[in-house]
Design an enzyme around this catalytic site. Sequence first.
Site: not given
Ligand code: UN1
Length: 518
Positions: A248-249, A253, A270
């Site tokens: 998320g943002s 996080g 992430e």
């Molecule tokens: C995301 O935006 O959290 O690489 C994941 C990509 C995708 C996954 C994005 N396979 O754009």
Amino acid sequence: MSNVAAATFGLDEALEQLGLGEINEGTSTGSNNFGSGEVIESYSPVDGDLIGKVTTTSKEDYEKVMTAASQAFTFWRKVPAPQRGEVVRQFGEKLRELKEPLGKLVSYEMGKSYQEGLGEVQEMIDICDFAVGLSRQLHGLTMHSERPGHRMYEQYHPLGVVGIISAFNFPVAVWSWNTALAWICGDVCVWKPSEKTPLCGVACQNIIAEVLKENNLPEGISCLINGDYKVGEFMTHDKRVPLVSATGSIRMGKIVAQAVAARLGKSLLELGGNNAIIVTPDADIKMTVIGAVFGAVGTAGQRCTSTRRLIIHDSMYDQVKKALVDAYRQLRIGNPLDENNHVGPLIDKDAVKMYEAALEKVKTEGGNILVEGGVLTGEAYESGCYVKPAIVEAENSFDIVQEETFAPILYLLKYSGGVENAIAIQNGVVQGLSSAIMTNNLREAEQFLSAAGSDCGIANVNIGTSGAEIGGAFGGEKETGGGRESGSDAWKIYMRRQTNTINYTTELPLAQGIKFDL
Ligand code: UN1
């Protein structure tokens, strides 16, 4: 969705196939969620219609979920990893069967194009395949002991209950990146999907629940909890959850990381990206345009990996600018289930407001609008969530360029001189997720990939910033959070490492040659 539209796109049938057929008449919690809290309504950004209602998880419900999960773990951790892999294989098979309906639901509830919805389900299938192979490979190292007659090795054991907090933009794939690995590792999962896409959560839970049932396995291996950040906090503060994986943002996080760290738990983060493509004098223009346009407008600019900045060499600048403006003129914006359209809606009206505010801000900071944005109106856009992808000439130092705005706004930045100048601009933001260079010049490409090159977790050559394959570790540095999900050795975070030393002699020599005789 209106009855006509539902019939055209086969949406009712899709919901039926996903076990959501009755949902309009009441609420669904998904199996193994004891939801008795408030009800969240899920409105589609495609047409503004109510798709269904989902009950949220109260603190009391959460305790029941945790009991089910903890009990399931005591069983699941003893199942041999390849057998756990077999369950994930069956889950992948179910996803193959349900790829179309699930892709449609993703498209309708989240707003991304149907093609991208299908791509997201394919990403789930791919990670299942990857996890099945991995279930026979969770290997550690062996080492030589300094003591005679001793053997040393390391092994990986399951961690326990893995908490997953995922975002609306990849409402199903990010869950599966985590679960497919966690399950083969012997963990059980508790998932809080975004409150903006709760039905995708219920649909996934229904699919895995069926696989677990068919195999006479405890339901608690996969649990669903619903609600906003307060429900997420049940997990971040809970010592029974050794790992929290959150997508998320950056703002979210930081809160998650601090709460989990305060109890010395592990977090896998992430978070936001501010991804750039560098376009050098040796770039292939056609490839650059396709990569940049898909990166900027795909998922309506709401991927973590979306292209937000193009850093173009001054010798190419006018040519690239013209090609991009021409390409943007051809974009068709509309119902994402209609495959003639390239761009669907933003997730909701709040996202539209953020998009409008960003465009206002970039103007006040001195940006030059090349392709005008704006909110679309009229019958086809009645949800109020459709916006025009915009291109703005800007400076990297603008406050708004430094931010991740989850919308289709592409900033053009100019560089001159060597590629190191472009790399400095590319690295000159707090985020560090994805990056790319378009060049046929080996020296420039290698400089970009070197230790003095891109500081991102993902660095591509002659490919855009989005659309990573599952086989590589996915994640980024700096305020992107440092976590790695999906491929490579990302599985290791879902396990605890144990070092074992075994003495097969009748003596007890001490390490470091210490003498201790009784
Ligand atoms: C995301 O935006 O959290 O690489 C994941 C990509 C995708 C996954 C994005 N396979 O754009």
